[in-house]
Motif scaffolding. Structure first.
Motif, PDB file in Angstrom:
ATOM      1  N   ASP A 197     -10.233  13.194  59.322  1.00  0.00           N
ATOM      2  CA  ASP A 197     -11.535  13.263  58.639  1.00  0.00           C
ATOM      3  C   ASP A 197     -12.507  12.257  59.257  1.00  0.00           C
ATOM      4  OD1 ASP A 197     -11.123  15.296  56.828  1.00  0.00           O
ATOM      5  OD2 ASP A 197     -10.634  13.990  55.134  1.00  0.00           O
ATOM      6  N   MET A 238      -7.393  17.046  48.701  1.00  0.00           N
ATOM      7  CA  MET A 238      -5.959  16.913  48.412  1.00  0.00           C
ATOM      8  C   MET A 238      -5.699  16.091  47.162  1.00  0.00           C
ATOM      9  SD  MET A 238      -3.911  16.710  52.012  1.00  0.00           S
ATOM     10  CE  MET A 238      -4.998  15.678  52.935  1.00  0.00           C
ATOM     11  N   THR A 249     -11.208  16.234  53.362  1.00  0.00           N
ATOM     12  CA  THR A 249      -9.841  16.748  53.231  1.00  0.00           C
ATOM     13  C   THR A 249      -9.027  15.883  52.270  1.00  0.00           C
ATOM     14  OG1 THR A 249     -10.012  17.403  55.540  1.00  0.00           O
ATOM     15  CG2 THR A 249      -7.853  17.579  54.536  1.00  0.00           C
ATOM     16  N   HIS A 291      -7.867  23.562  54.330  1.00  0.00           N
ATOM     17  CA  HIS A 291      -8.837  23.111  53.332  1.00  0.00           C
ATOM     18  C   HIS A 291     -10.260  23.571  53.639  1.00  0.00           C
ATOM     19  CE1 HIS A 291      -5.550  20.412  52.076  1.00  0.00           C
ATOM     20  NE2 HIS A 291      -6.135  20.489  50.902  1.00  0.00           N
ATOM     21  N   GLN A 292     -10.456  24.154  54.831  1.00  0.00           N
ATOM     22  CA  GLN A 292     -11.771  24.723  55.166  1.00  0.00           C
ATOM     23  C   GLN A 292     -11.829  26.210  54.826  1.00  0.00           C
ATOM     24  OE1 GLN A 292     -13.966  22.461  56.956  1.00  0.00           O
ATOM     25  NE2 GLN A 292     -12.318  21.124  56.276  1.00  0.00           N
ATOM     26  N   CYS A 348      -4.317  12.513  57.882  1.00  0.00           N
ATOM     27  CA  CYS A 348      -5.404  13.438  57.519  1.00  0.00           C
ATOM     28  C   CYS A 348      -6.710  12.671  57.382  1.00  0.00           C
ATOM     29  CB  CYS A 348      -5.075  14.174  56.217  1.00  0.00           C
ATOM     30  SG  CYS A 348      -3.763  15.389  56.400  1.00  0.00           S
ATOM     31  N   HIS A 357      -5.747  20.453  57.620  1.00  0.00           N
ATOM     32  CA  HIS A 357      -7.210  20.324  57.626  1.00  0.00           C
ATOM     33  C   HIS A 357      -7.877  21.701  57.574  1.00  0.00           C
ATOM     34  CE1 HIS A 357     -11.194  18.866  58.705  1.00  0.00           C
ATOM     35  NE2 HIS A 357     -11.235  19.845  59.578  1.00  0.00           N
TER      36      HIS A 357
END
Lengths: 269, 114
Positions: free
Chosen positions: A123, A69, A65, A177-178, A119, A174
């Motif tokens: 992770d 970013m 993640t 971003h998946q 974040c 999170h």
């Protein structure tokens, strides 16, 4: 290998590591390196370059993640600075990112993304959960829970779970971003709204083949989990959770998913 | 309902329901590292525990670029690695000293699993 030889080898490797991480303004002291001059510096530079490249690749796998970013270039710069600032303390690249979340929080140039460190914590929790031991809750634990005074008992969370409280919507960030079709305006709004989330991460039943799951906990469940993680008694954790927490539903889900390691005697801290 | 009664009643009903899940087959036994048994992109974690000694280290989980690379492992239930044609760590280290043997091993595994 004898103990004496082992010590010597250990010391030799420690000196080499010290030389690799030594300031490069001056020649590194490393009496075990036989070459000298440019050849010696080229050799040490190769070690430095290899170490950084391996660390960067491992960090990319451990912090997807953060990588997404920042982008590849900025992430590589961050990796290089982190590698120099926090040299690894274990000879295992699986742990190289252990201190990256804390390091990110100290980097002034990342102030524009104040959620980045949390974040990174998420992770890292996901990375750790993927290799953790499976849950150990048994029928005997449930029988104990049914028979004994719960004020004297606590529930132990399984190693394949993790909770990460944050002042930022880290789960929304999170999950976006998946998702290739993520609604980024919704993510932006969640950040602007300033609402924090507590992430709850688990690997179902600790199954090595299962995908790690991540959700945002409701407030009552977040208080409950935080109390359990702090070692509170079951009754104390229920008090902390407050009204609106459904203990029976949580327990059913906990057993089905493997969130618990068992029941232990409550030891006040 | 009183908290103590709630906890006891919930525990009894969960016992009665048999809700405590049986361990999945994939973790019924302990797991072991099986080298050379992972297809590209399906490795558990590559070379990480061996630093640069075994191979040119790539990132980690799922980042293997080569089928059945003896420098990469995947986790399998105990005592099943040999049946898959894989290697334990000592065997993998020994094999990796001989590039030709590595190529032969990968080809053999490819043939076996095609």
């Amino acid at each position: 290998m004898s103990a004496a030889t082992h010590t010597t080898e250990l010391e030799r490797q420690q000196r080499l590591i010290a030389a690799i991480f030594a300031p490069q303004m001056e020649p590194a002291a490393c009496p075990d390196v036989l070459q000298d001059g440019a050849r010696r510096e080229a050799g040490l530079a190769a070690y430095r370059g290899n170490g950084l490249a391996h660390a960067r690749n491992a960090l990319r796998a451990q912090f997807p993640t953060v990588l997404a970013m920042l982008g590849n270039d900025a992430f590589d710069v961050l990796s290089a600075r982190y590698w120099r600032a926090r040299p690894p303390r274990r000879g295992d690249l699986a742990w190289v990112g252990e201190e990256l979340p804390a390091y990110i929080a100290t980097v002034d140039s990342l102030d524009a993304w104040p959620w980045l460190a949390d974040c990174a914590r998420l992770d890292w929790a996901i990375w750790q959960t993927a290799g953790a031991a499976p849950p150990r809750m048994t029928h005997a634990d449930l029988q104990r829970l049914a028979a004994e005074d719960p004020a004297g008992l606590s529930l132990r969370l399984a190693g394949c779970t993790a909770y990460i409280p944050s002042a930022w919507p880290i789960v929304t960030i999170h999950l976006a971003h998946q998702d290739e079709a993520a609604d980024w305006s919704m993510v932006r709004q969640a950040i602007l709204d300033g609402g924090g989330q507590t992430a709850w991460v688990w690997r179902p039943q600790g199954d090595a083949a299962a995908e790690v799951r991540t959700i945002a906990l409701e407030d009552a469940a977040a208080r409950w989990v935080a109390a359990l993680a702090a070692g509170e008694s079951i009754v104390g954790a229920l008090d902390a959770a407050g009204e609106g927490f459904d203990f029976a539903a949580w327990m059913q889900k906990a057993l089905a998913e493997g969130w618990l390691d068992g029941v232990a005697a409550f030891a006040p801290r | 309902m009183d908290k103590r009664r709630l906890i006891a009643a919930t525990s009894v009903s969960l016992l009665a329901l048999g809700i405590l899940a049986a361990p999945p087959a994939s973790r019924a036994a302990a797991l072991e590292k099986c080298f050379g048994a992972a297809k590209a992109g399906e490795n558990a974690c590559a070379g990480v525990h061996h630093c640069a000694a075994l191979s040119d280290l790539h990132g980690c989980k799922g980042s293997s670029k080569v089928n059945y690379d003896p420098a990469d492992f995947r986790l399998v239930p105990d005592s099943t690695c040999a049946k898959l044609g894989g290697l334990d760590e000592q065997q993998a280290k020994a094999l990796l000293k001989h590039p030709r043997a590595v190529h032969a091993f990968e080809a053999q595994m490819q043939k076996r699993n095609s």
